[in-house]
Design a protein around this motif. Sequence first.
Motif, PDB file in Angstrom:
ATOM      1  N   ASP A   1       0.808  -1.223   0.000  1.00  0.00           N
ATOM      2  CA  ASP A   1       0.000   0.000   0.000  1.00  0.00           C
ATOM      3  C   ASP A   1       0.847   1.281   0.000  1.00  0.00           C
TER       4      ASP A   1
ATOM      5  N   ASP B   1      -0.531  -3.787  -3.749  1.00  0.00           N
ATOM      6  CA  ASP B   1      -1.232  -2.497  -3.761  1.00  0.00           C
ATOM      7  C   ASP B   1      -0.308  -1.287  -3.917  1.00  0.00           C
TER       8      ASP B   1
ATOM      9  N   THR C   1       1.499   3.695  -2.083  1.00  0.00           N
ATOM     10  CA  THR C   1       0.958   4.125  -3.371  1.00  0.00           C
ATOM     11  C   THR C   1       1.832   5.133  -4.115  1.00  0.00           C
TER      12      THR C   1
END
Length: 93
Positions: A15, A38, A17
């Motif tokens: 995650d 992710d 990003t």
Amino acid sequence: IPPSVKTIKEYAFCDCTSLKKITIPNSVTSIECWAFGDCSSLNNVVIPPSVVFLGKLVFFRCTSLKKLSIPSSLNTENLGINVQVSNNNRFFG
């Protein structure tokens, strides 16, 4: 990643990003499950030949990944993405 690292632990970068590029040093021998899951901005990864183990779904939902180069000896079933082989490199498809 510092050259002293031998294992990228599960969910280590999950995650992240804003992560676009990562350099995996030759000291790494293992990348555990979901290590880069992710990471939606990650677009180019080169896995060195020192890596002998990939956990499940290592690059799951890395939607920007365009190029992935990995040693031909690694099992691509654990990547979590569609992989195509071309000229001994494997590319996200």
